[in-house]
Scaffold this motif. Structure first.
Motif, PDB file in Angstrom:
ATOM      1  N   ASN A  67     -11.299  15.148  -7.870  1.00  0.00           N
ATOM      2  CA  ASN A  67     -11.441  13.943  -8.679  1.00  0.00           C
ATOM      3  C   ASN A  67     -10.077  13.542  -9.247  1.00  0.00           C
ATOM      4  N   GLY A  68      -9.445  12.596  -8.551  1.00  0.00           N
ATOM      5  CA  GLY A  68      -8.146  12.084  -9.003  1.00  0.00           C
ATOM      6  C   GLY A  68      -8.281  10.708  -9.633  1.00  0.00           C
ATOM      7  N   ASP A  69      -9.442  10.455 -10.215  1.00  0.00           N
ATOM      8  CA  ASP A  69      -9.682   9.165 -10.875  1.00  0.00           C
ATOM      9  C   ASP A  69      -9.383   9.315 -12.365  1.00  0.00           C
ATOM     10  N   GLU A  70      -8.164   9.724 -12.647  1.00  0.00           N
ATOM     11  CA  GLU A  70      -7.773  10.000 -14.034  1.00  0.00           C
ATOM     12  C   GLU A  70      -7.612   8.697 -14.801  1.00  0.00           C
ATOM     13  N   GLY A  71      -8.719   8.200 -15.352  1.00  0.00           N
ATOM     14  CA  GLY A  71      -8.621   6.912 -16.038  1.00  0.00           C
ATOM     15  C   GLY A  71      -8.459   7.023 -17.531  1.00  0.00           C
ATOM     16  N   ASP A  72      -8.575   8.225 -18.074  1.00  0.00           N
ATOM     17  CA  ASP A  72      -8.547   8.366 -19.525  1.00  0.00           C
ATOM     18  C   ASP A  72      -7.241   7.822 -20.094  1.00  0.00           C
ATOM     19  N   PRO A  73      -7.322   6.765 -20.918  1.00  0.00           N
ATOM     20  CA  PRO A  73      -6.102   6.248 -21.525  1.00  0.00           C
ATOM     21  C   PRO A  73      -5.371   7.353 -22.291  1.00  0.00           C
ATOM     22  N   GLY A  74      -4.081   7.461 -22.058  1.00  0.00           N
ATOM     23  CA  GLY A  74      -3.293   8.490 -22.729  1.00  0.00           C
ATOM     24  C   GLY A  74      -3.004   9.675 -21.854  1.00  0.00           C
ATOM     25  N   SER A  75      -3.635   9.734 -20.678  1.00  0.00           N
ATOM     26  CA  SER A  75      -3.471  10.915 -19.834  1.00  0.00           C
ATOM     27  C   SER A  75      -2.680  10.589 -18.575  1.00  0.00           C
ATOM     28  N   TYR A  76      -1.675  11.411 -18.282  1.00  0.00           N
ATOM     29  CA  TYR A  76      -0.925  11.237 -17.032  1.00  0.00           C
ATOM     30  C   TYR A  76      -0.656  12.586 -16.381  1.00  0.00           C
ATOM     31  N   ILE A  77      -1.563  13.514 -16.624  1.00  0.00           N
ATOM     32  CA  ILE A  77      -1.432  14.876 -16.104  1.00  0.00           C
ATOM     33  C   ILE A  77      -1.736  14.921 -14.602  1.00  0.00           C
ATOM     34  N   ASP A  78      -2.888  14.380 -14.216  1.00  0.00           N
ATOM     35  CA  ASP A  78      -3.256  14.413 -12.798  1.00  0.00           C
ATOM     36  C   ASP A  78      -2.315  13.550 -11.965  1.00  0.00           C
ATOM     37  N   LYS A  79      -1.843  12.459 -12.560  1.00  0.00           N
ATOM     38  CA  LYS A  79      -0.852  11.606 -11.877  1.00  0.00           C
ATOM     39  C   LYS A  79       0.363  12.441 -11.505  1.00  0.00           C
ATOM     40  N   HIS A  80       0.867  13.208 -12.472  1.00  0.00           N
ATOM     41  CA  HIS A  80       2.032  14.051 -12.222  1.00  0.00           C
ATOM     42  C   HIS A  80       1.728  15.072 -11.121  1.00  0.00           C
ATOM     43  N   LEU A  81       0.572  15.711 -11.212  1.00  0.00           N
ATOM     44  CA  LEU A  81       0.241  16.749 -10.217  1.00  0.00           C
ATOM     45  C   LEU A  81       0.098  16.139  -8.825  1.00  0.00           C
ATOM     46  N   MET A  82      -0.550  14.986  -8.730  1.00  0.00           N
ATOM     47  CA  MET A  82      -0.736  14.369  -7.415  1.00  0.00           C
ATOM     48  C   MET A  82       0.590  13.914  -6.815  1.00  0.00           C
ATOM     49  N   GLU A  83       1.516  13.476  -7.679  1.00  0.00           N
ATOM     50  CA  GLU A  83       2.774  12.936  -7.173  1.00  0.00           C
ATOM     51  C   GLU A  83       3.870  13.996  -7.014  1.00  0.00           C
ATOM     52  N   ARG A  84       3.846  15.000  -7.891  1.00  0.00           N
ATOM     53  CA  ARG A  84       4.922  16.005  -7.866  1.00  0.00           C
ATOM     54  C   ARG A  84       4.477  17.338  -7.292  1.00  0.00           C
ATOM     55  N   ARG A  85       3.171  17.636  -7.335  1.00  0.00           N
ATOM     56  CA  ARG A  85       2.669  18.913  -6.828  1.00  0.00           C
ATOM     57  C   ARG A  85       1.443  18.729  -5.926  1.00  0.00           C
ATOM     58  N   PRO A  86       1.544  17.800  -4.970  1.00  0.00           N
ATOM     59  CA  PRO A  86       0.360  17.556  -4.138  1.00  0.00           C
ATOM     60  C   PRO A  86      -0.065  18.786  -3.335  1.00  0.00           C
ATOM     61  N   HIS A  87       0.898  19.603  -2.904  1.00  0.00           N
ATOM     62  CA  HIS A  87       0.531  20.795  -2.132  1.00  0.00           C
ATOM     63  C   HIS A  87      -0.280  21.780  -2.978  1.00  0.00           C
ATOM     64  N   LEU A  88       0.055  21.876  -4.250  1.00  0.00           N
ATOM     65  CA  LEU A  88      -0.689  22.787  -5.128  1.00  0.00           C
ATOM     66  C   LEU A  88      -2.157  22.359  -5.218  1.00  0.00           C
ATOM     67  N   VAL A  89      -2.378  21.049  -5.317  1.00  0.00           N
ATOM     68  CA  VAL A  89      -3.740  20.514  -5.406  1.00  0.00           C
ATOM     69  C   VAL A  89      -4.491  20.755  -4.091  1.00  0.00           C
ATOM     70  N   LEU A  90      -3.836  20.437  -2.975  1.00  0.00           N
ATOM     71  CA  LEU A  90      -4.494  20.592  -1.671  1.00  0.00           C
ATOM     72  C   LEU A  90      -4.762  22.071  -1.381  1.00  0.00           C
ATOM     73  N   GLU A  91      -3.831  22.940  -1.749  1.00  0.00           N
ATOM     74  CA  GLU A  91      -4.027  24.384  -1.546  1.00  0.00           C
ATOM     75  C   GLU A  91      -5.233  24.866  -2.361  1.00  0.00           C
ATOM     76  N   GLY A  92      -5.363  24.365  -3.578  1.00  0.00           N
ATOM     77  CA  GLY A  92      -6.521  24.713  -4.402  1.00  0.00           C
ATOM     78  C   GLY A  92      -7.820  24.258  -3.755  1.00  0.00           C
ATOM     79  N   MET A  93      -7.789  23.076  -3.145  1.00  0.00           N
ATOM     80  CA  MET A  93      -8.990  22.584  -2.442  1.00  0.00           C
ATOM     81  C   MET A  93      -9.337  23.479  -1.258  1.00  0.00           C
ATOM     82  N   ALA A  94      -8.311  23.882  -0.504  1.00  0.00           N
ATOM     83  CA  ALA A  94      -8.553  24.727   0.679  1.00  0.00           C
ATOM     84  C   ALA A  94      -9.125  26.077   0.255  1.00  0.00           C
ATOM     85  N   LEU A  95      -8.594  26.643  -0.812  1.00  0.00           N
ATOM     86  CA  LEU A  95      -9.120  27.919  -1.305  1.00  0.00           C
ATOM     87  C   LEU A  95     -10.581  27.775  -1.722  1.00  0.00           C
TER      88      LEU A  95
END
Lengths: 364, 121
Positions: free
Chosen positions: A38-66
């Motif tokens: 769920n990368g629909d990070e709409g909560d005003p004030g939050s940019y955590i998932d944005k950072h992870l998707m843009e700067r650490r996409p492999h970490l997210v995808l690796e977590g999905m594969a696991l």
């Protein structure tokens, strides 16, 4: 995963290992299970998932594969909100790299297991961050909420058992896989296991994204990491965890960032965003802003949320005093009657304002 | 235009009015010639710099962003500062730090686990 006690980072804090157990324990007719990030990070004030998707996409995808290999899923999706135009290409590039390296696709690393991921762009709805609405949108339907049960773990994407996790939750998984549950728990001694990303808003001297142990006090985060407020302003209150999170007055800044201590004050860790309001903030205007946001973004499926949030905005928008009993009855209706966390969560910050700033709200 | 809570805390929604006046387009509407639309949106994820604006696929934010938007000259907003805090956390962090395309956690898990993980066949 159960030993690590990773709690979901999207707001509900549900134990991820338990959710994995639900999905792994299903017996789908066609053997197909699905993992959705769920990368629909709409909560005003939050940019955590944005950072992870843009700067650490492999970490997210690796977590999905696991997650996929553990629960027996063959197919994965990352649902990315359209408001993040830089997140899509970063994830697509990482998927292509992972396929080229044999980490996604058929027979991953010669294991006999297969898993692949599609990157899906959202269409601008806040409520699609709620998992049943997200799964509807992912199937090309209107992004509206459905009653649970059935939970997605039992019946999700096209009726298949579906593991839905927030981006940050999935980003925690590779560390657990590589280093084990004990090492993961040791990251936050005596508190919720793992680390938490928090993000600070523009009012701070040094706003940014900070990785902290659970149990770190909000004072350390706001005054130490954030450097206090800029231009000589003083802190009046904080909203922690997104628009459904309670509002903490500056007098409670020694509260630790963790689920139980924040809940004692009607607040939550939520998504980890920390929005500071300075001493010039009109709390009635803030209440109106939050109610308007809620009313504008209601998916409209259930009437307590669709009608109630608009009535709430009107109550606060009308000049003059606000009938406290009427407002509290409305908040209770929203909490009891709404189909999802949007309608039943928005009363939390309003209740905080009623408790801590009743005069500013002009309650009678 | 972002109208999320962090941008509201930064400027109380003033930027939306400035942009609407500058473009001659009311919020949530389209210019008569169909060339320009102005949409308020919930959050653009630039809460560290706000107010945030988006022109096409360029996200801009902070001082001067509204002027650049009206001039058709948006520039990409700066990324947020990042830091790790806590004696128990590795210096590079668990979630911050450099991305690793080798997926070491997955390789380790596959090496030590039975096929198909925990799922029923």
């Amino acid at each position: 995963m159960k030993d690590a006690d990773l709690k979901g980072r999207g707001g509900a804090a549900f134990p991820a290992g338990v959710k994995w157990g639900f999905v792994a324990g299903t017996t789908p007719a066609d053997g197909q299970r699905v993992v959705v990030a769920n990368g629909d990070e709409g909560d005003p004030g939050s940019y955590i998932d944005k950072h992870l998707m843009e700067r650490r996409p492999h970490l997210v995808l690796e977590g999905m594969a696991l997650a996929a290999f553990t629960v027996g899923a063959q197919r994965g999706f990352v649902f990315v909100r359209s408001e993040y135009p830089d997140s899509l290409p970063a994830l697509r590039r990482a998927v292509a790299e992972a396929r080229a390296a044999g980490l996604l696709g058929a027979n991953v690393l010669g294991s006999g297991l297969s898993f692949d991921i599609e990157i899906h762009e959202g269409a601008g709805s806040y409520v699609v961050g709620e998992e049943t609405a997200l799964l509807a949108s992912l199937r090309g339907l209107r992004g509206t909420v459905s009653a649970r049960p059935p939970f997605p773990a039992a019946r999700g994407w096209h009726g298949r058992p579906t593991l839905v996790h927030n981006i940050e939750t999935l980003a925690n998984v590779p560390f657990i896989a590589a280093h084990g549950a004990s090492a993961y728990r040791a990251l936050s001694p005596g508190a919720t296991p793992g680390t938490k990303l928090v993000c600070l808003n523009q009012r701070f001297v040094t706003p940014g994204l900070y990785e902290v142990s659970f149990g770190t006090s909000l004072r350390t985060i706001c005054d130490g990491l954030g450097g206090g407020l800029k231009d000589g302003h003083t802190l009046k209150a904080l909203q922690v965890g997104g628009p459904l999170g309670g509002i903490l007055p500056a007098s409670l800044l020694d509260t630790p960032l963790d689920f139980a201590p924040l809940a004692e004050h009607g607040c939550m860790v939520g998504h980890g965003s920390i929005v500071a309001f300075d001493e010039t903030t009109d709390m009635r205007a803030l209440a109106r802003h939050l109610m308007k946001f809620g009313a504008d973004e209601s998916c409209g499926k259930c009437f307590p949320c669709r009608v109630g949030l608009r009535r709430g905005e009107e109550l606060l928008d009308r000049p003059g005093p606000v009938d406290r009993a009427k407002l509290e009855a409305l908040l209770e209706t929203l909490e009891l009657g709404s189909l999802c966390a949007h309608g039943d969560g928005l009363p939390a910050p309003i209740r905080s304002l009623v408790e801590h700033f009743p005069h500013e709200l002009e309650l009678v | 235009m972002c109208t999320g809570t962090a941008c509201w805390a930064a400027e109380r929604g003033a930027a939306l009015g400035t942009v609407a006046a500058g473009l001659g387009v009311a919020p949530a509407s389209i210019s008569d010639d169909g060339a320009t639309s102005l949409a308020p949106t919930v959050c653009l994820g630039l809460c560290h710099v706000g107010p945030a604006v988006r022109d096409g696929d360029v996200l801009d934010a902070g001082p001067g962003a509204v002027d650049r938007l009206l001039a058709g000259a948006c520039t990409r907003a700066p990324a947020p500062a990042t830091a790790v805090h806590g004696a128990a956390i590795p210096p590079d962090g668990v979630l911050l730090g450099a991305d690793d395309p080798a997926w070491p956690g997955l390789r380790h898990a596959l090496a030590i686990s039975a096929p198909n993980g925990c799922a029923r066949p």
